[in-house]
Design a protein around this motif. Sequence first.
Motif, PDB file in Angstrom:
ATOM      1  N   ASP A   1      37.391  44.807  15.243  1.00 25.45           N
ATOM      2  CA  ASP A   1      36.396  45.116  16.174  1.00 25.45           C
ATOM      3  C   ASP A   1      35.697  47.846  15.883  1.00 25.45           C
TER       4      ASP A   1
ATOM      5  N   HIS B   1      34.373  50.973  17.544  1.00 22.20           N
ATOM      6  CA  HIS B   1      34.559  51.663  19.200  1.00 22.20           C
ATOM      7  C   HIS B   1      33.673  53.038  18.599  1.00 22.20           C
TER       8      HIS B   1
ATOM      9  N   HIS C   1      42.934  45.286  19.674  1.00 26.00           N
ATOM     10  CA  HIS C   1      41.561  44.514  19.858  1.00 26.00           C
ATOM     11  C   HIS C   1      41.325  44.088  19.146  1.00 26.00           C
TER      12      HIS C   1
HETATM   13 MG    MG Z   1      37.301  46.820  21.590  1.00 28.85          MG
END
Ligand code: MG
Length: 387
Positions: free
Chosen positions: A237, A239, A271
């Motif tokens: 993941d 961000h 995540h």
């Molecule tokens: Mg995420």
Amino acid sequence: MRFSAILVAAGSSSRMGTGKSKVLEYIDNKTVIRYTLEAFEKTVSVNSVTVVCRPEDMELLRLESSGLKKPVNFVTGGKTRQQSVLRGIEAMPDCDYCVIHDGARPLITPLLIDRVCSDAILHGASAAAVPSKDTCKIVDAEGFVKQTPERSALMAVQTPQVFQLALYKLALSDAVRAGMDFTDDCQLIENTGRPVHLITGDYRNIKLTTPEDFIIARALLAEKKERTSMRIGQGYDVHRLAEGRKLILCGVEISFEKGLAGHSDADVAAHALSDALLGAAALGDIGKLFPDTDTAYKGADSMKLLEEVCRRVRACGYEIGNVDITIVAQQPKLAPYIGDMRKGIAAACHIEAGQVSVKATTEEGLGVSGQGQGIAAHAVCLLTTMN
Ligand code: MG
């Protein structure tokens, strides 16, 4: 429904011929009682365990229960099996059903325990049993055959045996009043004329009684290890870093001038790990489970979502072996937070910190993380089957 287990381990182990309690004998690197306790630890139904034992074994047995999350208490047994179970009943926590199991059946599986528990809800009294492989004979005191029961009607009864507690207590007081002493708990119920239901047990669920049973148990455990399947999962993941947001990684708030942007708390490491776990179990991904179009997850604590992911993974029959996370960030320095991150992940996943690794690295000024635009995380995990 509350199920509480009684592990009967108060026998003299005389047929073993060692003088030592057979439940304290080792098979490979674990004692017999530890295997049994670990099976009960992994059941969905049973909340607590009471071990009925000889006074001289109590301290050693107590050590064998260390590190287990479900409460285990100990009580001294009586002269016969029936009296020992009675002591267990008196000492056990408040519950609706008692789950009676031989401490010396270490090959019991959590699944079979749960199956007998479910069957007891339907029938009040249930036990695991297997069709008899041998033809059995009823003999007289001189060894002459009196009768041969039809083999197809013969079942060898095992444990666990699960009873509605009120029903069991009633049957027990009936037997005590009549001066009867049974070696099998189902017999107590049969004596009252009430039905006892049997479900298919497991030929592997042997009771260790004589020395050769240990040879068989070792072979069965070796075969079980080979059968244990493992599944691997990976998650990734990333961000974006933004002003005015908190920076949360593995549930730990990190002091930094920026935070990660996202619908939830944007904990990129939680995540990645959630996706690794879901991937290993082939359960989809967190985007599918907790969609960012759902307002319920706005500002959500990603560690809570991780906990839910672990619950779903376990519901499919998997146990978490280990997890390993790599956080890719140019800034800030994460080393001071790693210990807390591991503890937080371990707590959310209901595993030990020793099963959790969290590492941090930079990308040497290259790419999204290197230029400080965002933070990425990679995670891998290993799942094993529970049986
Ligand atoms: Mg995420």
